[in-house]
Design a protein around this motif. Structure first.
Motif, short mmCIF file in Angstrom:
data_model
loop_
_atom_site.label_atom_id
_atom_site.label_comp_id
_atom_site.label_asym_id
_atom_site.label_seq_id
_atom_site.Cartn_x
_atom_site.Cartn_y
_atom_site.Cartn_z
N ALA A 231 0.96 -1.48 -0.12
CA ALA A 231 -0.24 0.02 0.20
C ALA A 231 0.85 1.26 -0.14
N ASP A 232 0.68 2.22 -0.80
CA ASP A 232 1.47 3.44 -0.91
C ASP A 232 0.44 4.48 -0.83
N VAL A 255 13.98 16.29 1.35
CA VAL A 255 15.51 16.03 2.19
C VAL A 255 14.61 14.76 1.67
N GLY A 256 14.15 14.60 0.51
CA GLY A 256 13.82 12.88 -0.21
C GLY A 256 12.91 12.19 1.18
N LEU A 257 12.01 12.62 1.80
CA LEU A 257 10.47 11.97 2.31
C LEU A 257 9.84 11.92 1.61
N ARG A 258 9.66 11.07 0.40
CA ARG A 258 8.32 11.06 -0.52
C ARG A 258 6.76 10.33 -0.12
N PHE A 259 7.60 9.25 0.62
CA PHE A 259 6.65 7.19 0.60
C PHE A 259 5.40 7.76 1.04
N ARG A 260 3.80 7.60 0.67
CA ARG A 260 3.16 7.59 1.71
C ARG A 260 2.53 6.58 2.25
N GLY A 261 3.14 5.66 3.05
CA GLY A 261 2.98 4.49 3.22
C GLY A 261 2.20 4.93 4.86
N TRP A 262 1.46 3.32 5.76
CA TRP A 262 0.78 3.69 7.11
C TRP A 262 1.28 3.48 7.47
N THR A 263 2.78 3.80 8.26
CA THR A 263 3.48 4.57 9.22
C THR A 263 2.64 4.68 10.70
N ASP A 284 2.13 -0.21 8.10
CA ASP A 284 1.28 -1.30 8.15
C ASP A 284 1.24 -1.45 6.72
N PHE A 285 1.02 -2.79 6.02
CA PHE A 285 0.28 -2.71 4.67
C PHE A 285 1.51 -2.72 3.50
N GLY A 286 3.07 -2.39 4.11
CA GLY A 286 3.77 -2.35 2.87
C GLY A 286 5.13 -2.04 3.41
N TRP A 320 5.52 -6.73 6.25
CA TRP A 320 4.93 -5.50 5.22
C TRP A 320 3.64 -5.01 6.59
N LYS A 321 3.38 -5.38 7.45
CA LYS A 321 3.51 -4.74 8.16
C LYS A 321 4.08 -4.28 10.12
N GLY A 322 4.80 -3.46 9.75
CA GLY A 322 6.35 -2.83 10.43
C GLY A 322 4.84 -2.53 11.45
#
Length: 650
Positions: A231-232, A255-263, A284-286, A320-322
């Motif tokens: 998931a992004d 500064v390079g933080l662009r990913f849209r994860g489920w943090t 989560d989920f990625g 995938w589920k940190g």
């Protein structure tokens, strides 16, 4: 004896030895050498967490959506040298609570008086972290929320706070679950990393335009993760750079933080020993995200996302589920390792589990390091449905142990949601975005009634047995029940604290929709004579230093300072953290166990300013059994020994 038979017997003996070594010891028969007693009610610091309640349109999976929000931070907010506790609530109009440590083994609830009760008028509180943003020696507070502006409070220094959200520029409206303070550019000003879960805006089905997503008044039920594995479509990552005067500017994309994860959790630590804090985001989920700080090679520093040799983002197959991240040099090689919680259910899902990422050398990998998941080989793999987890030396033997919380949703244990969930995943072909497609949870159980895990590290095996990673993993035994930790609540955040300053680390557990717990470590009763050394660091932002053409400085709270202690032929490594772990912040004081008769030989401190100090001999030994104070550039000062009567009575 015939040669073939002899070779066969030798091979069987080797296989048996290897099996015995690789099989985690049976903690049920092991004396952990430590005992915890739950004393929350007696100490006056119990907090009943209230659940968030979203729109009725999500009634079918409300237990899932309301399963987060119980957070705790353990810090000294009023500067009296005693560790206090701040706990969040997630229910509408239910205040957070601040427990002030009285110094006699009891606490006083003072949130309203201090000005940080911070009720949920529109959204829900999810996390809280403290840091000295204005470098005045007092810890300020940042509260992370869902669907309501995050709040920032400046500590006045008299036990009260004032709301400084607007002037600081950190009042983001979204769905935050995680935050940590870090000085990523080492300029002596704290920065703030915030991880978000749900997206803050979605396409409006009526107009097609992007609009604010409010889960109490939803535009659509298509608010969930697009897939269970990659998931992004989650929330933004925010990085607020401190610019002085208690103000920030948001610089994540630059500064390079662009990913849209489920943090769900964030943390910062120097993982490649170059002096610059790196970032880990548990999603989560990625895939989780690991970013190396480029400060050693370019200015201003940026973050380079790690992608492995198979083009997988992160540091390996992370399931995938940190849910959590914490840092500690668990194997004693001088590099910080990571513990990331995940999901494992013995009856339903055994192909995942918690991860112990050992930090090992690899010249061809980014940053010259690679990470090997030693969790299963080490015996710390099975953590149930994991949440907050922390490294600590629970029994003061000089080896890091792990305490891990778990449990998702308590329900009818004879009516599990696992089967319905798996059927839904199959029917939707792993597309879970529309909450309306999810089967009703009702009163079904989903990995509820789990016991916490206390993994005690065993002494190293002297035999040179190794594995394919080129390193020998540490070994642990799970001993929570024998150590007195036996609750069945759904744990979320955990703070490792020493509330009575006796050198035995205690645990404060925030439970989801249930009462919090204070586990008092009664180590001296069962393992007397184990020595320890504590350390409280204070940076000097005014002592700026030019290093390689750059002006570097430490923050007043010394966040990012690195300490190495040589004792008993082993070097222990600690870093001052601005908060790590799911919904957790442990106290910033550093703690080193030394075992029976242990003597500290040398203490080295590397400050973010680049200054290095070293102590040994009588000055160091004089600090045993206390939390010594070290101001940057000054001498080591012995702390005050435990005051008689400070601990909770038996």
């Amino acid at each position: 004896m015939h040669a073939p038979l002899k070779r066969t017997l030798v091979m069987l003996a080797l296989l048996a030895t290897g099996w015995a070594w690789l099989t985690p010891p049976d903690g049920a028969r092991l004396d952990p050498g430590v005992r915890f007693e739950e004393i929350g009610a007696r100490a006056g610091c119990r907090h009943l967490h209230t659940l968030v309640e979203l729109s009725p349109r999500f009634a079918n999976i409300m237990p899932w959506l309301s399963s987060v929000g119980a957070a705790v931070a353990g810090v000294d907010f009023d500067g009296d040298g005693l560790t206090d506790l701040y706990c969040t609530s997630s229910g509408r109009d239910v205040p957070n609570r601040l427990f002030r440590n009285r110094g006699d083994g009891s606490f006083d609830e003072v949130a309203a008086r201090a000005g940080v009760a911070c009720g949920n008028r529109q959204g829900a509180c999810m996390h809280a972290v403290f840091g000295d943003v204005d470098n005045d020696g007092d810890l300020d507070l940042y509260v992370v929320k869902w669907a309501e502006e995050n709040q920032f409070f400046i500590n006045r220094g008299d036990g009260t706070f004032r709301d400084a959200t607007a002037e600081a520029g950190v009042g983001y409206w979204g769905y935050g679950n995680a935050a940590t303070f870090v000085d990523y550019d080492r300029d002596g000003l704290l920065d703030l990393l915030v991880g978000n879960y749900f997206a803050d805006s979605l396409p409006d089905p009526r107009t097609g335009r992007m609009a604010r997503s409010n889960l109490w008044d939803p535009l659509t039920t298509r608010v969930m993760h697009s897939t269970f594995t990659h998931a992004d479509n989650g929330g933004r990552t925010l990085l607020y750079r401190g610019i002085g005067g208690g103000r920030f500017e948001e610089v994540a994309r630059e500064v390079g933080l662009r990913f849209r994860g489920w943090t769900l959790a964030v943390g910062a630590a120097d993982l490649n020993n170059d002096g610059w804090p790196d970032l880990y985001l548990a999603n989560d989920f990625g895939p989780d995200e690991l970013y190396f700080n480029t400060g050693a090679t370019e200015w201003p520093p940026r973050f380079r996302r790690v992608v492995d040799t198979t083009a997988h983002p992160g540091i390996g197959d992370d399931w995938w589920k940190g849910m959590n991240v914490d840092f500690g040099d668990v194997d004693g090689n001088g590099y910080l390792d990571l513990y990331v919680t995940n999901i494992l259910a013995r009856r339903y899902k055994t192909d995942e589990g918690n991860m112990l990422w050992l930090n090992v050398a690899d010249p061809v990998s980014p940053g010259g390091r690679r990470f090997w998941n030693a969790a299963e080989a080490s015996g710390v793999h099975d953590g149930g449905w994991g949440w907050g987890a922390k490294f600590l030396d629970a029994n003061n033997d000089g080896l890091l142990d792990i305490f891990a919380l778990n449990g998702f949703v308590n329900g009818d244990v004879n009516h599990t949601y696992w089967f319905a969930l798996q059927e839904m995943v199959t029917q939707t072909r792993n597309n879970a975005a529309d909450a309306a497609d999810w089967p009703p949870m009702a009163d079904r159980d989903l990995s509820g009634y789990e016991r916490s895990r206390l993994f005690v590290q065993l002494p190293p095996d002297p035999a040179p047995r190794r594995n394919g990673s080129g390193t020998r993993p540490p070994r642990f035994a799970e001993v929570a029940a024998r150590a007195g930790i036996d609750d069945l609540d759904n744990g979320r955040g955990v703070a490792v604290i020493d509330f009575d300053d006796d050198g035995a680390l205690d645990l404060y557990v925030a439970n989801q929709g249930a009462t919090s717990l204070l586990y008092h470590n009664r180590l001296e009763r069962v393992s007397p004579g184990r020595r320890w050394l504590g350390l409280r660091l204070e940076g000097r932002p005014d002592l700026r230093r030019e290093v390689g053409g750059r002006m570097l400085a430490s923050t007043a709270g010394a966040v990012g300072a690195r300490v190495e202690l040589d004792a008993g032929g082993r070097t222990q490594v600690r870093e001052v953290s601005g908060g790590s772990g799911y919904a957790s912040q442990s106290e910033p004081r550093l703690h080193f166990g030394l075992g029976r008769g242990g003597r500290p030989e040398r203490l080295r401190v590397r400050w973010p300013s680049g200054r290095v100090q070293s102590f040994e001999g009588p000055a160091l030994e004089a600090c045993l059994g206390t939390y010594a104070r070290l101001v940057e550039g000054a001498s080591l000062e012995r702390g005050e020994p435990q005051v008689a009567g400070r601990g909770v009575a038996p």
